[in-house]
Structures are given as structure tokens and as C-alpha cells.
Design a protein around this motif. Structure first.
Motif, PDB file in Angstrom:
ATOM      1  N   UNK A 115       1.004  -1.149   0.114  1.00  9.40           N
ATOM      2  CA  UNK A 115      -0.139  -0.133   0.033  1.00  9.40           C
ATOM      3  C   UNK A 115       0.698   1.104  -0.011  1.00  9.40           C
ATOM      4  N   UNK A 116       2.032   1.391   0.769  1.00  2.97           N
ATOM      5  CA  UNK A 116       2.817   2.477   0.868  1.00  2.97           C
ATOM      6  C   UNK A 116       3.769   2.409  -0.670  1.00  2.97           C
ATOM      7  N   UNK A 117       3.938   1.505  -1.175  1.00  9.45           N
ATOM      8  CA  UNK A 117       4.626   1.638  -2.282  1.00  9.45           C
ATOM      9  C   UNK A 117       3.621   2.002  -3.637  1.00  9.45           C
ATOM     10  N   UNK A 118       2.023   1.742  -3.334  1.00 10.96           N
ATOM     11  CA  UNK A 118       1.243   2.096  -4.334  1.00 10.96           C
ATOM     12  C   UNK A 118       1.105   3.657  -3.982  1.00 10.96           C
ATOM     13  N   UNK A 124       1.659  -0.527  -8.601  1.00 14.65           N
ATOM     14  CA  UNK A 124       0.206  -0.434  -8.944  1.00 14.65           C
ATOM     15  C   UNK A 124      -0.363  -1.720  -8.674  1.00 14.65           C
ATOM     16  N   UNK A 125      -0.597  -2.206  -7.586  1.00 11.15           N
ATOM     17  CA  UNK A 125      -1.031  -3.440  -7.156  1.00 11.15           C
ATOM     18  C   UNK A 125      -2.552  -3.451  -7.104  1.00 11.15           C
ATOM     19  N   UNK A 130      -4.867   5.250  -4.601  1.00  2.36           N
ATOM     20  CA  UNK A 130      -4.439   6.600  -5.383  1.00  2.36           C
ATOM     21  C   UNK A 130      -3.129   7.070  -5.044  1.00  2.36           C
ATOM     22  N   UNK A 131      -2.182   6.921  -6.208  1.00  2.00           N
ATOM     23  CA  UNK A 131      -0.685   7.767  -6.025  1.00  2.00           C
ATOM     24  C   UNK A 131      -0.900   9.212  -5.666  1.00  2.00           C
ATOM     25  N   UNK A 132      -0.139   9.466  -4.595  1.00  2.00           N
ATOM     26  CA  UNK A 132      -0.039  10.757  -3.901  1.00  2.00           C
ATOM     27  C   UNK A 132       0.707  11.765  -4.973  1.00  2.00           C
ATOM     28  N   UNK A 133       1.488  11.362  -6.136  1.00  3.95           N
ATOM     29  CA  UNK A 133       2.093  12.091  -6.770  1.00  3.95           C
ATOM     30  C   UNK A 133       1.602  12.765  -8.137  1.00  3.95           C
ATOM     31  N   UNK A 134       0.372  12.236  -8.308  1.00  2.00           N
ATOM     32  CA  UNK A 134      -0.558  12.646  -9.435  1.00  2.00           C
ATOM     33  C   UNK A 134      -1.339  13.522  -9.260  1.00  2.00           C
TER      34      UNK A 134
END
Length: 134
Positions: A115-118, A124-125, A130-134
Motif C-alpha cells: 500500500x505504501x509503495x502504491x 500499482x497493485x 491512489x498515487x499521491x504524486x499525480x
């Protein structure tokens, strides 16, 4: 006279060719490798192998399948862990209780890492994260 200028041109071309060949040779750097560095690298390899061997346990495989996570994704994430992440992960595993609750703890720990890496857009598992960088 013409043979003399021909040899001069040939010598100049060969000199340029030699200079170009020398420029492409990489320089070698030698340094002492400390015992601590070698031990840290070996410990990292042992820690990684321990995590990968845990994936062979039947309980872990069943739990991953029930959650819809592919084993290759877990292996890829374990192989991409930094040495600090790997050390922290193994420290948490050594503090976890043994037995069935230990297996559940391992699975939960994997899921938290996923979840942290997502969140950080590294993987994108899970579709609900939702990605925080988008």
C-alpha cells in the motif's frame, strides 16, 4: 616527394586513431573494501533469502492467493527493497509471534508495504489506492 607526403598523412591518421583509442579506455579504480561493508552485504542477501523462503510456506501462499496478490509481485518487491527497508522488515518479523498469527503478521506487513509503495507510485497493485504524486 609524393611518397613522403603520403607517409606523413598516414602517420597523422594513425596518431589520431591512437589518441581516439586511448580516450575510450576506462580508468581502473582500486579501493579497499572494509569488513563491515562485506558483512552488511552478506547480511542483506541472507535477509532477502529468508523473506523469499517464507513465500514457500503453504499458509503464506494461500493468504496471498485469497487476497489476489501474485507471488511474482511479492518476489519483485522483496528484491527491490533497500538495505534499510530489508533490515526494518526483518526486525519486525523477528519480533512477530511464531505460528499462525506470525504468518498473518507477515501477510499484513507485506500488504502495508504494498500500500505504501502504491501511494508512492512505485507499484500499482491495488486499484483502490491512489498515487499521491499525480
Amino acid at each position: 616527394m609524393q611518397t613522403h607526403s603520403f607517409f606523413r598523412r598516414m602517420a597523422a591518421m594513425l596518431a589520431v586513431l591512437h589518441v581516439l583509442m586511448i580516450v575510450q579506455i576506462p580508468l581502473a579504480n582500486a579501493a579497499m573494501v572494509g569488513t563491515g561493508e562485506v558483512l552488511a552485504e552478506q547480511q542483506q542477501q541472507v535477509d532477502r533469502q529468508q523473506l523469499l523462503s517464507m513465500l514457500d510456506e503453504q499458509g503464506v501462499q494461500e493468504k496471498l492467493l485469497s487476497m489476489g496478490v501474485d507471488r511474482s509481485q511479492v518476489e519483485g518487491r522483496i528484491n527491490s527493497l533497500t538495505s534499510a527497508e530489508l533490515a526494518q522488515f526483518n526486525q519486525q518479523l523477528s519480533q512477530a509471534p511464531a505460528g499462525a498469527s506470525g504468518v498473518v503478521g507477515i501477510i499484513v506487513l507485506f500488504l502495508v508495504i504494498f500500500i505504501i509503495t502504491d501511494l508512492l507510485c512505485a507499484t500499482n497493485i491495488f486499484n483502490f489506492v491512489k498515487c499521491i504524486n499525480r
